[in-house]
Write an enzyme that holds these catalytic residues in place. Structure first.
Site, short mmCIF file in Angstrom:
data_model
loop_
_atom_site.label_atom_id
_atom_site.label_comp_id
_atom_site.label_asym_id
_atom_site.label_seq_id
_atom_site.Cartn_x
_atom_site.Cartn_y
_atom_site.Cartn_z
N GLY A 34 0.78 -1.24 0.00
CA GLY A 34 0.00 0.00 0.00
C GLY A 34 0.81 1.28 0.00
CB SER A 82 -7.32 1.09 13.01
OG SER A 82 -8.28 2.07 13.35
CB ILE A 123 -0.73 6.05 6.08
CG1 ILE A 123 -1.86 6.88 6.70
CG2 ILE A 123 0.30 5.67 7.13
CD1 ILE A 123 -2.86 6.09 7.53
CE1 TYR A 160 -9.79 -0.58 8.31
CE2 TYR A 160 -10.68 0.59 10.21
CZ TYR A 160 -9.66 0.38 9.29
OH TYR A 160 -8.50 1.13 9.35
N1 LIG Z 1 -6.89 6.84 7.31
C1 LIG Z 1 -7.09 6.58 8.60
O1 LIG Z 1 -7.67 7.40 9.34
C2 LIG Z 1 -6.62 5.29 9.20
C3 LIG Z 1 -6.80 5.11 10.59
C4 LIG Z 1 -6.35 3.93 11.16
C5 LIG Z 1 -5.73 2.97 10.39
N2 LIG Z 1 -5.58 3.16 9.04
C6 LIG Z 1 -4.93 2.10 8.27
O2 LIG Z 1 -3.83 2.68 7.57
C7 LIG Z 1 -3.54 1.89 6.42
C8 LIG Z 1 -3.35 2.80 5.21
O3 LIG Z 1 -4.57 3.47 4.97
P1 LIG Z 1 -4.67 4.91 4.28
O4 LIG Z 1 -5.42 5.77 5.22
O5 LIG Z 1 -3.36 5.36 3.78
O6 LIG Z 1 -5.68 4.56 3.10
P2 LIG Z 1 -5.54 4.72 1.50
O7 LIG Z 1 -5.10 6.09 1.15
O8 LIG Z 1 -6.86 4.24 1.00
O9 LIG Z 1 -4.40 3.69 1.11
C9 LIG Z 1 -4.64 2.30 1.15
C10 LIG Z 1 -3.53 1.58 0.42
O10 LIG Z 1 -3.83 0.17 0.47
C11 LIG Z 1 -3.77 -0.36 -0.86
N3 LIG Z 1 -4.68 -1.50 -1.01
C12 LIG Z 1 -6.00 -1.55 -0.72
N4 LIG Z 1 -6.49 -2.76 -1.06
C13 LIG Z 1 -5.46 -3.47 -1.58
C14 LIG Z 1 -5.34 -4.77 -2.13
N5 LIG Z 1 -6.39 -5.59 -2.25
N6 LIG Z 1 -4.13 -5.18 -2.56
C15 LIG Z 1 -3.04 -4.36 -2.49
N7 LIG Z 1 -3.10 -3.11 -2.00
C16 LIG Z 1 -4.31 -2.67 -1.55
C17 LIG Z 1 -4.21 0.80 -1.73
O11 LIG Z 1 -3.80 0.55 -3.08
P3 LIG Z 1 -4.38 1.44 -4.31
O12 LIG Z 1 -3.58 2.70 -4.31
O13 LIG Z 1 -4.15 0.57 -5.48
O14 LIG Z 1 -5.84 1.68 -4.01
C18 LIG Z 1 -3.45 1.95 -1.07
O15 LIG Z 1 -2.10 1.96 -1.47
C19 LIG Z 1 -4.69 0.90 6.29
O16 LIG Z 1 -4.28 -0.36 6.80
C20 LIG Z 1 -5.77 1.48 7.18
O17 LIG Z 1 -6.62 0.48 7.70
C21 LIG Z 1 -6.01 4.30 8.44
#
Ligand SMILES: NC(=O)c1ccc[n+]([C@@H]2O[C@H](COP(=O)([O-])OP(=O)(O)OC[C@H]3O[C@@H](n4cnc5c(N)ncnc54)[C@H](OP(=O)(O)O)[C@@H]3O)[C@@H](O)[C@H]2O)c1
Length: 277
Positions: free
Chosen positions: A7, A135, A12, A161
Site C-alpha cells: 500500500g 487502528s 499513509i 473493519y
Molecule cells: N486513514 C485513517 O484514518 C486510518 C486510521 C487507522 C488505520 N488506518 C490504516 O492505515 C492503512 C493505510 O490506509 P490509508 O489511510 O493510507 O488509506 P488509503 O489512502 O486508501 O491507502 C490504502 C492503500 O492500500 C492499498 N490497497 C487496498 N487494497 C489493496 C489490495 N487488495 N491489494 C493491495 N493493496 C491494496 C491501496 O492501493 P491502491 O492505491 O491501489 O488503491 C493503497 O495503497 C490501512 O491499513 C488502514 O486500515 C487508516
C-alpha cells in the site's frame, strides 16, 4: 538494508515509503496498481529511483501473493523491514475470487500469507521487523471465529473493519511468540485519524460521519510518523509485540491481548490459506 511495503501508492503508505527511501538499499513496492506504482517511482529522485522495484501484489488474490515471493527472492537475499500497511473499509460485502470476504482478505489474510512466505528472507536479516498498520477501530471489534467471513448475513462494513484491525494486533503478537527467539520483532500501530483515500469506498452513515470528521484529521505525513519511527529505530526488546500510537507503546483492548484469540486467529488463517501456504 531492504524494505518491503504494501500500500505505498496512497495515503499513509506513500508518506511512509517516501520518508524511508534514504535508509534502505532496496525498496520493494508491493502494490496492485501498475500506473500508481510507476507514478510513485517517477516521483523519486533519480538516485533513489534505481533502488525501487515494483512487485505486483493484490491482497485480494492469493496467487498474486505467492507469485510475488519469487520476484522478491530475485531482488533481495534478505529482508530487513516488512510494513504491512495496505488496507481499507468496504461498504458492501464482497467476496474475492478465492472465496474470502474482502475486508478480511485485504487487511489480514493477504498479509498473513505474505508474511508467512517472507519469514525465511526476514530471518536472514540481523534484526528483522514486521510492522502491521492496525487502528484504534480494533477496540470496537466483535470477532466471531465461527463466522469470520460473515456468512450468516451479518456483515457491517465497520464491524468487519474493526475485526480485521484487531486481527492485525493478534497477528503481531503471534509472530513474536513464534519467531522472536529467531530474532524477529513485530509491532502493530495506530496511525491517527488520517485524511487519505481511506473510507472513499463507503457510503451512508459511515461516509457521512467520516466527512464530518475531516477537519479534525491529520495529514498522511503526520499519519506516517509511527510507522517511520518503528521502521527506523531500534525498539527496546521489552516492547516486542506491542501496539504503538504516537510513536509510543499503548495498551490495546483486552481482546487484542488474548492468547486464546491469537491462537484461534492463527489456526483459522492457516486453515483458510492451506492451499497457498
Ligand atoms: N486513514 C485513517 O484514518 C486510518 C486510521 C487507522 C488505520 N488506518 C490504516 O492505515 C492503512 C493505510 O490506509 P490509508 O489511510 O493510507 O488509506 P488509503 O489512502 O486508501 O491507502 C490504502 C492503500 O492500500 C492499498 N490497497 C487496498 N487494497 C489493496 C489490495 N487488495 N491489494 C493491495 N493493496 C491494496 C491501496 O492501493 P491502491 O492505491 O491501489 O488503491 C493503497 O495503497 C490501512 O491499513 C488502514 O486500515 C487508516
Amino acid at each position: 538494508m531492504n524494505l518491503a511495503i504494501t500500500g505505498p501508492t496512497s495515503g499513509i503508505g506513500a508518506e511512509t515509503f517516501k520518508a524511508l527511501t534514504k535508509d534502505f538499499d532496496k525498496l520493494l513496492i508491493l502494490a496492485r496498481n501498475l500506473d500508481k506504482a510507476k507514478d510513485l517511482i517517477q516521483s523519486l529522485d533519480s538516485n533513489i529511483r534505481t533502488k525501487a522495484v515494483f512487485v505486483p501484489l493484490d491482497l485480494a488474490d492469493m496467487n498474486s501473493i505467492v507469485k510475488s515471493i519469487a520476484l522478491i527472492e530475485k531482488e533481495v537475499e534478505h529482508l530487513d523491514v516488512l510494513i504491512n500497511n495496505a488496507g481499507g473499509i468496504f461498504q458492501n460485502k464482497e467476496i474475492t475470487k478465492d472465496g474470502f470476504e474482502l475486508t478480511f482478505s485485504a487487511n489480514h489474510l493477504g498479509h498473513f500469507l505474505l508474511t508467512h512466505h517472507l519469514i525465511p528472507l526476514l530471518l536472514k536479516s540481523k534484526s528483522p521487523k514486521v510492522i502491521n498498520v492496525s487502528s484504534e477501530a480494533h477496540r470496537a471489534a466483535k470477532p466471531n471465529f465461527n463466522d469470520v467471513q460473515y456468512e450468516n448475513g451479518n456483515y457491517s462494513s465497520f464491524n468487519a473493519y474493526a475485526n480485521a484491525k484487531l486481527f492485525n494486533i493478534l497477528f503481531t503478537k503471534s509472530l513474536v511468540d513464534r519467531y522472536s527467539s529467531k530474532g524477529l520483532s513485530s509491532f502493530a500501530l495506530h496511525p491517527g485519524v488520517v485524511k487519505s483515500n481511506f473510507g472513499m469506498e463507503t457510503s451512508g452513515v459511515f461516509k457521512f460521519l467520516w466527512k464530518l470528521a475531516t477537519p479534525f484529521m491529520v495529514t498522511p505525513k503526520e499519519g506516517a510518523k509511527t510507522s517511520i519511527y518503528l521502521a527506523k529505530n531500534k525498539i527496546d526488546k521489552s516492547y516486542n509485540g506491542y501496539y504503538f500510537k504516537n510513536s509510543k507503546p499503548n495498551t490495546p483492548s483486552t481482546t487484542a491481548r488474548s492468547k486464546k484469540m491469537q491462537e484461534r486467529l492463527w489456526q483459522e488463517s492457516e486453515r483458510l490459506l492451506n492451499k497457498w501456504l
